[in-house]
Design an enzyme around this catalytic site. Sequence first.
Site, short mmCIF file in Angstrom:
data_model
loop_
_atom_site.label_atom_id
_atom_site.label_comp_id
_atom_site.label_asym_id
_atom_site.label_seq_id
_atom_site.Cartn_x
_atom_site.Cartn_y
_atom_site.Cartn_z
CG HIS A 120 -0.25 -0.17 2.52
ND1 HIS A 120 0.08 -1.42 3.02
CD2 HIS A 120 0.20 0.73 3.43
CE1 HIS A 120 0.70 -1.27 4.19
NE2 HIS A 120 0.79 0.03 4.46
CB ILE A 121 0.77 4.36 -1.85
CG1 ILE A 121 1.38 3.55 -3.00
CG2 ILE A 121 1.37 5.77 -1.80
CD1 ILE A 121 1.17 4.19 -4.37
#
Length: 158
Positions: free
Chosen positions: A112-113
């Site tokens: 995930h960012i």
Amino acid sequence: MSYILNNIKKHTGCILCEEAKKNDDRKNYILYRGTHSFVIMNLYPYNNGHLLIVPNTHESDIDKLPADELTDLMKVTQASVNILKQAMKPEGFNVGINIGKSAGAGIPEHLHIQIVPRWNGDTSYLTVFDETRVVPQLLEGTYAQLRPYFEKLRTPGS
Ligand SMILES: [Zn+2]
């Protein structure tokens, strides 16, 4: 909605997959669901407005994420930065991916960012406040502030 939910592979034990499967987005702090990605608030924010941009696909390896899903992930990241700019007027951002536990990834099994809005002179909430005291009201208020912007992202044709 049900199409998107059905598209998510059910990985029990992964917190991000578990949250994505739930229906009550407000209660679970999910701000947006796109074709291949969703946006959820970090429950232990470094700063107010700390967001996670998460591919619907449960994948730890950035090499294995298909091109269209990577593109969607970056587009949703771009839109989220723009929303935070409008809603919270930060002076900067940290945007990044922690890959692997040794890099500080809290959920290494699901890429995930992270987006952390920054203000001059800010200090991490977690060092300022007790972690357990911060959360509910702060998160609810931030959700209510950001959600209308993300709802506009859903407008057909946009
Ligand atoms: Zn997952």
